[in-house]
Scaffold this motif. Structure first.
Motif, PDB file in Angstrom:
ATOM      1  N   THR A  71     -22.538  45.111 -10.170  1.00  0.00           N
ATOM      2  CA  THR A  71     -22.881  45.292  -8.753  1.00  0.00           C
ATOM      3  C   THR A  71     -24.048  44.413  -8.354  1.00  0.00           C
ATOM      4  OG1 THR A  71     -22.057  47.571  -8.714  1.00  0.00           O
ATOM      5  CG2 THR A  71     -23.663  46.955  -7.028  1.00  0.00           C
ATOM      6  N   PHE A  72     -25.099  44.383  -9.161  1.00  0.00           N
ATOM      7  CA  PHE A  72     -26.272  43.564  -8.842  1.00  0.00           C
ATOM      8  C   PHE A  72     -25.924  42.074  -8.867  1.00  0.00           C
ATOM      9  CE2 PHE A  72     -28.490  47.387  -8.909  1.00  0.00           C
ATOM     10  CZ  PHE A  72     -29.839  47.215  -8.650  1.00  0.00           C
ATOM     11  N   LYS A  73     -25.081  41.685  -9.815  1.00  0.00           N
ATOM     12  CA  LYS A  73     -24.663  40.273  -9.865  1.00  0.00           C
ATOM     13  C   LYS A  73     -23.890  39.885  -8.612  1.00  0.00           C
ATOM     14  CE  LYS A  73     -24.324  40.192 -14.923  1.00  0.00           C
ATOM     15  NZ  LYS A  73     -23.385  40.152 -16.074  1.00  0.00           N
ATOM     16  N   LEU A  74     -23.041  40.790  -8.124  1.00  0.00           N
ATOM     17  CA  LEU A  74     -22.270  40.499  -6.909  1.00  0.00           C
ATOM     18  C   LEU A  74     -23.160  40.484  -5.674  1.00  0.00           C
ATOM     19  CD1 LEU A  74     -19.023  42.575  -7.582  1.00  0.00           C
ATOM     20  CD2 LEU A  74     -19.257  40.082  -7.578  1.00  0.00           C
ATOM     21  N   ILE A  75     -24.172  41.337  -5.641  1.00  0.00           N
ATOM     22  CA  ILE A  75     -25.127  41.297  -4.526  1.00  0.00           C
ATOM     23  C   ILE A  75     -25.814  39.937  -4.478  1.00  0.00           C
ATOM     24  CG2 ILE A  75     -27.309  42.241  -3.673  1.00  0.00           C
ATOM     25  CD1 ILE A  75     -26.394  44.975  -4.717  1.00  0.00           C
ATOM     26  N   LEU A  76     -26.242  39.446  -5.638  1.00  0.00           N
ATOM     27  CA  LEU A  76     -26.861  38.122  -5.691  1.00  0.00           C
ATOM     28  C   LEU A  76     -25.865  37.036  -5.315  1.00  0.00           C
ATOM     29  CD1 LEU A  76     -28.964  38.486  -8.976  1.00  0.00           C
ATOM     30  CD2 LEU A  76     -29.835  38.380  -6.642  1.00  0.00           C
ATOM     31  N   PHE A  77     -24.635  37.184  -5.792  1.00  0.00           N
ATOM     32  CA  PHE A  77     -23.596  36.205  -5.488  1.00  0.00           C
ATOM     33  C   PHE A  77     -23.314  36.137  -3.988  1.00  0.00           C
ATOM     34  CE2 PHE A  77     -18.882  35.198  -5.435  1.00  0.00           C
ATOM     35  CZ  PHE A  77     -19.054  33.846  -5.653  1.00  0.00           C
ATOM     36  N   SER A  78     -23.533  37.240  -3.281  1.00  0.00           N
ATOM     37  CA  SER A  78     -23.360  37.242  -1.824  1.00  0.00           C
ATOM     38  C   SER A  78     -24.219  36.178  -1.165  1.00  0.00           C
ATOM     39  CB  SER A  78     -23.715  38.616  -1.243  1.00  0.00           C
ATOM     40  OG  SER A  78     -22.913  39.630  -1.795  1.00  0.00           O
ATOM     41  N   PHE A  79     -25.370  35.911  -1.771  1.00  0.00           N
ATOM     42  CA  PHE A  79     -26.298  34.922  -1.222  1.00  0.00           C
ATOM     43  C   PHE A  79     -26.328  33.654  -2.079  1.00  0.00           C
ATOM     44  CE2 PHE A  79     -27.637  39.157   0.034  1.00  0.00           C
ATOM     45  CZ  PHE A  79     -27.740  39.014   1.407  1.00  0.00           C
ATOM     46  N   ASN A  80     -25.276  33.481  -2.879  1.00  0.00           N
ATOM     47  CA  ASN A  80     -25.132  32.314  -3.736  1.00  0.00           C
ATOM     48  C   ASN A  80     -26.283  32.171  -4.731  1.00  0.00           C
ATOM     49  OD1 ASN A  80     -23.185  30.349  -4.293  1.00  0.00           O
ATOM     50  ND2 ASN A  80     -24.440  28.738  -3.409  1.00  0.00           N
ATOM     51  N   LEU A  81     -26.671  33.316  -5.317  1.00  0.00           N
ATOM     52  CA  LEU A  81     -27.713  33.363  -6.325  1.00  0.00           C
ATOM     53  C   LEU A  81     -27.183  34.087  -7.551  1.00  0.00           C
ATOM     54  CD1 LEU A  81     -30.714  34.419  -4.041  1.00  0.00           C
ATOM     55  CD2 LEU A  81     -30.286  32.128  -4.946  1.00  0.00           C
ATOM     56  N   GLY A  82     -27.953  34.036  -8.623  1.00  0.00           N
ATOM     57  CA  GLY A  82     -27.609  34.792  -9.806  1.00  0.00           C
ATOM     58  C   GLY A  82     -26.607  34.100 -10.712  1.00  0.00           C
ATOM     59  N   PRO A  83     -26.181  34.788 -11.766  1.00  0.00           N
ATOM     60  CA  PRO A  83     -25.335  34.163 -12.798  1.00  0.00           C
ATOM     61  C   PRO A  83     -23.942  33.770 -12.323  1.00  0.00           C
ATOM     62  CG  PRO A  83     -25.535  36.525 -13.178  1.00  0.00           C
ATOM     63  CD  PRO A  83     -26.503  36.186 -12.100  1.00  0.00           C
ATOM     64  N   LEU A  84     -23.465  34.338 -11.215  1.00  0.00           N
ATOM     65  CA  LEU A  84     -22.123  33.998 -10.721  1.00  0.00           C
ATOM     66  C   LEU A  84     -22.127  32.801  -9.781  1.00  0.00           C
ATOM     67  CD1 LEU A  84     -20.772  37.607 -10.044  1.00  0.00           C
ATOM     68  CD2 LEU A  84     -20.400  36.156 -12.052  1.00  0.00           C
ATOM     69  N   ALA A  85     -23.300  32.380  -9.348  1.00  0.00           N
ATOM     70  CA  ALA A  85     -23.413  31.251  -8.416  1.00  0.00           C
ATOM     71  C   ALA A  85     -23.612  29.970  -9.197  1.00  0.00           C
ATOM     72  CB  ALA A  85     -24.568  31.481  -7.435  1.00  0.00           C
ATOM     73  N   PHE A  86     -22.578  29.476  -9.766  1.00  0.00           N
ATOM     74  CA  PHE A  86     -22.627  28.288 -10.611  1.00  0.00           C
ATOM     75  C   PHE A  86     -22.146  27.077  -9.825  1.00  0.00           C
ATOM     76  CE2 PHE A  86     -23.211  27.290 -15.108  1.00  0.00           C
ATOM     77  CZ  PHE A  86     -22.731  26.001 -15.175  1.00  0.00           C
TER      78      PHE A  86
END
Length: 325
Positions: A71-86
Motif C-alpha cells: 500500500t505504501f509503495k503504491l501511494i508513493l507510486f501515485s506521485f512517481n516516487l518510491g521503488p515502483l517508479a523506475f
C-alpha cells in the motif's frame, strides 16, 4: 487446512488483479492526486485481505507485505516516487515482484528530496558476513533452542527471542532478494545491515534495521511531514515512529482479532522520542558527541532488548499462551 489454502489462493488472486489494475491505470493517468484516487479501491481491498485467512502466520505476512508495504509503495507510486517508479518503466512481472516483496533495487526515484542516505551510495561490506544458508541454519538452531532448551534464565531467553525475530525477517527478505536478482538480473540491496552492531538508536533504526520499511517510511511519511508541512526534524521523526507503531498495531490486530492494548504503539513512540532527543543532542553538541563503540554498542542493544521485553513482546507472548493461540 484445505479451506485455509483456498482462502490464501483467493487473497493472492485478488492481490495480483489489483496490481495489474494499478500497473495499467498508471499508464493512463499522470502522477498526482488523480492517480492516487484511482488506487483507493485497491487500498480498501488490501485493508481487508488479512481477514480472509485465520492462520496467524498467513495473516501476519499478508498484513505486513501487502496491507502495509505494498500500500505504501503504491501511494508513493501515485506521485512517481518510491521503488515502483523506475525509469525506464518496470516490466509487469518486475513491478508485481517489487510491489509484493520487501526487496530494494537501485534507481534514482526513491525520494523526492535528496538526502545523505544509505541508498544513494555503495553499501559498506558487512563486518560479520553471513550467507543465506548460514542464516537459515542459525534460525533453525534458534527455533529448536527456544523450544527444547532451558538456558540461562529469562534474560538469555529474551536475547534468544530477539535473535530469532531478526534472523526470521532477514531470512525471508534475503530469499526475496535471491528471487528478484536471479529472475530479473537486477541489483538488490541488503534488507538489514548488521543491526547487532548498532552504536545508537538513530543508527539502528535509520541505517541498520529493516531498510525496506525504513526507506518506505522515510519517503512516504518523513519527507512530506518535514518538507511539505515544514515541521522540525525531531517532530517529523516522532511522526514516523507513530505511524510505524500504528501499522504494527494493525498487524497485531489481524493476528488476534481483538481490541489492541497499544503497547506496541507505545514502544515505537518511546523509541521515536529517544531518537528525536538523540538528534537534537548531536546537533547541539556537534563534534563533542563522541562515545566509543565499546560503550555505545552494548548500551544500545541493552536498551533495545529491555524495551522490547517491556512493551513489544508481551502482546505476542499473550497470543502464544492464550487458549486459542
Amino acid at each position: 487446512m484445505g479451506s485455509e489454502l483456498i482462502s490464501f489462493m483467493k487473497v493472492l488472486l485478488i492481490s495480483m488483479v489489483s496490481l495489474l489494475y494499478c500497473y495499467f491505470i498508471a499508464q493512463k493517468l499522470s502522477k498526482g492526486k488523480f492517480r492516487l484516487i484511482s488506487f483507493l479501491p485497491v487500498f480498501s481491498l488490501f485493508l481487508v485481505l488479512p481477514l480472509y485467512v485465520s492462520s496467524a502466520f498467513l495473516s501476519s505476512n499478508i498484513s505486513f507485505f501487502v496491507t502495509w508495504l505494498t500500500t505504501f509503495k503504491l501511494i508513493l507510486f501515485s506521485f512517481n516516487l518510491g521503488p515502483l517508479a523506475f525509469d525506464p518503466k518496470l516490466s509487469l512481472s518486475l513491478f508485481v515482484s517489487i510491489a509484493f516483496l520487501p526487496t530494494r533495487i537501485k534507481h534514482n526515484k526513491t525520494a523526492k528530496y535528496v538526502q545523505n542516505h544509505d541508498d544513494l551510495g555503495n553499501e559498506p561490506r558487512p563486518k560479520l558476513p553471513l550467507s543465506l544458508p548460514a542464516k537459515v541454519v542459525i534460525f533453525a538452531m534458534l527455533v529448536m533452542g527456544g523450544r527444547h532448551l532451558e538456558i540461562g534464565g529469562p534474560i538469555a531467553k529474551l536475547y534468544l527471542n530477539c535473535a530469532t525475530l531478526y534472523f526470521y525477517l532477514d531470512m525471508i527478505m534475503s530469499l526475496s532478494n535471491v528471487f528478484v536478482r536471479s529472475r530479473f538480473g537486477v541489483e538488490v540491496r541488503r534488507p538489514f545491515d548488521e543491526p547487532y552492531l548498532a552504536t545508537s538508536l538513530q543508527n539502528f533504526w535509520g541505517r541498520r534495521w529493516n531498510q525496506s520499511v525504513s526507506e518506505t517510511l522515510h519517503t512516504a511519511v518523513y519527507q512530506p511531514v518535514r518538507y511539505e508541512i515544514g515541521v522540525p526534524r525531531w517532530m517529523a521523526v516522532v511522526v514516523v515512529f507513530v505511524v510505524s507503531g500504528l501499522m504494527h498495531e494493525l498487524l497485531l490486530y489481524y493476528i488476534i482479532r481483538a481490541i489492541p492494548t497499544w503497547e506496541i504503539t507505545w514502544f515505537f513512540v518511546a523509541h521515536g522520542l529517544c531518537v528525536a532527543v538523540e538528534i537534537e543532542l548531536k546537533r547541539a553538541l556537534g563534534k563533542r558527541w563522541r562515545i566509543h563503540w565499546a560503550v555505545s554498542r552494548p548500551l544500545t542493544i541493552a536498551f533495545l532488548v529491555a524495551t522490547i521485553h517491556w512493551l513489544f513482546f508481551p502482546p505476542l507472548l499473550r497470543i502464544k499462551h492464550s487458549p486459542s493461540g
